[in-house]
Write a protein that holds these residues in place. Structure first.
Motif, PDB file in Angstrom:
ATOM      1  N   HIS A  46      13.597  25.585  -4.457  1.00 38.51           N
ATOM      2  CA  HIS A  46      12.947  26.853  -4.782  1.00 38.51           C
ATOM      3  C   HIS A  46      12.070  26.707  -6.021  1.00 38.51           C
ATOM      4  O   HIS A  46      10.923  27.152  -6.018  1.00 38.51           O
ATOM      5  CB  HIS A  46      13.981  27.946  -5.000  1.00 38.51           C
ATOM      6  CG  HIS A  46      14.675  28.375  -3.743  1.00 38.51           C
ATOM      7  ND1 HIS A  46      15.491  29.479  -3.709  1.00 38.51           N
ATOM      8  CD2 HIS A  46      14.708  27.875  -2.496  1.00 38.51           C
ATOM      9  CE1 HIS A  46      15.977  29.641  -2.493  1.00 38.51           C
ATOM     10  NE2 HIS A  46      15.519  28.670  -1.737  1.00 38.51           N
ATOM     11  N   GLY A  47      12.608  26.097  -7.076  1.00 38.27           N
ATOM     12  CA  GLY A  47      11.835  25.937  -8.306  1.00 38.27           C
ATOM     13  C   GLY A  47      10.605  25.067  -8.106  1.00 38.27           C
ATOM     14  O   GLY A  47       9.507  25.409  -8.544  1.00 38.27           O
ATOM     15  N   ASP A  93      14.274  32.416  -8.740  1.00 38.95           N
ATOM     16  CA  ASP A  93      13.179  31.685  -9.360  1.00 38.95           C
ATOM     17  C   ASP A  93      11.903  32.503  -9.214  1.00 38.95           C
ATOM     18  O   ASP A  93      11.727  33.237  -8.261  1.00 38.95           O
ATOM     19  CB  ASP A  93      13.009  30.320  -8.681  1.00 38.95           C
ATOM     20  CG  ASP A  93      14.149  29.379  -9.004  1.00 38.95           C
ATOM     21  OD1 ASP A  93      14.452  29.217 -10.190  1.00 38.95           O
ATOM     22  OD2 ASP A  93      14.728  28.827  -8.065  1.00 38.95           O
ATOM     23  N   SER A 136      14.618  33.664  -3.623  1.00 39.04           N
ATOM     24  CA  SER A 136      16.054  33.593  -3.866  1.00 39.04           C
ATOM     25  C   SER A 136      16.775  33.288  -2.564  1.00 39.04           C
ATOM     26  O   SER A 136      16.220  33.438  -1.480  1.00 39.04           O
ATOM     27  CB  SER A 136      16.565  34.911  -4.464  1.00 39.04           C
ATOM     28  OG  SER A 136      16.336  35.983  -3.564  1.00 39.04           O
ATOM     29  N   ILE A 156      22.413  31.508  -5.477  1.00 43.61           N
ATOM     30  CA  ILE A 156      21.790  30.857  -6.625  1.00 43.61           C
ATOM     31  C   ILE A 156      21.611  31.924  -7.685  1.00 43.61           C
ATOM     32  O   ILE A 156      21.060  32.982  -7.409  1.00 43.61           O
ATOM     33  CB  ILE A 156      20.440  30.223  -6.248  1.00 43.61           C
ATOM     34  CG1 ILE A 156      20.662  29.112  -5.228  1.00 43.61           C
ATOM     35  CG2 ILE A 156      19.735  29.680  -7.481  1.00 43.61           C
ATOM     36  CD1 ILE A 156      19.398  28.496  -4.710  1.00 43.61           C
ATOM     37  N   SER A 196      18.081  25.000  -6.022  1.00 42.03           N
ATOM     38  CA  SER A 196      17.325  25.352  -7.225  1.00 42.03           C
ATOM     39  C   SER A 196      16.102  24.444  -7.347  1.00 42.03           C
ATOM     40  O   SER A 196      15.015  24.898  -7.708  1.00 42.03           O
ATOM     41  CB  SER A 196      18.194  25.248  -8.475  1.00 42.03           C
ATOM     42  OG  SER A 196      19.198  26.240  -8.455  1.00 42.03           O
TER      43      SER A 196
END
Length: 136
Positions: free
Chosen positions: A124-125, A7, A103, A3, A121
């Motif tokens: 994680h976000g 983040d 990450s 990724i 994403s």
């Protein structure tokens, strides 16, 4: 596949450090309904609202650096060779603040690279937003 940029979430360093360990995911992730540890706290089984399990194995732990790395052993994700890292960094100029970095890298299987990047994403976000909310 990795990724792109890791983040981040900025929050109180003490609070971030208190919740960063492998044990606490169900306390701040809304899409995790249960969390249990095994193998001398090196294996974590997470449950989600759909009743599916995510099994992770701790592969590196650095208490002083507030960092750990884990691999996904079993999950309903279209990936193999997934490895993720979470760490808490000090924020320059503010000794009370911490920045959480999460990450990961993986190989997509059964889905396009773009689909899997979007999936992780979002995980994680969304997780970092939840962490910031829980510990700010």
């Amino acid at each position: 596949m990795r990724i792109g940029e890791p983040d981040h979430a900025r929050t109180s360093r003490a609070r971030a450090a208190a919740g960063w360990g492998l044990r606490f995911a169900a306390d701040w992730l809304s899409h995790i309904t249960s969390s249990s540890l095994g193998e001398r706290d090196r294996r974590r089984t997470l449950g989600n609202p759909e009743g599916k399990s995510i099994i992770e194995r701790l592969v590196a732990f650095h208490d002083e650096e507030h960092q750990y790395r884990y691999v996904i052993v079993e999950a309903p994700f279209p990936v193999t060779d997934d490895i993720s890292t979470r760490r808490v960094h000090a924020v320059t100029g503010d000794p009370t603040a911490g920045q959480v970095q999460w990450s990961g890298r993986f190989i997509p299987t059964g889905a396009s690279e773009d689909e899997v990047v979007a999936l992780f994403s979002g995980i994680h976000g969304g997780g970092l937003v939840a962490l910031r909310t829980a510990f700010s």
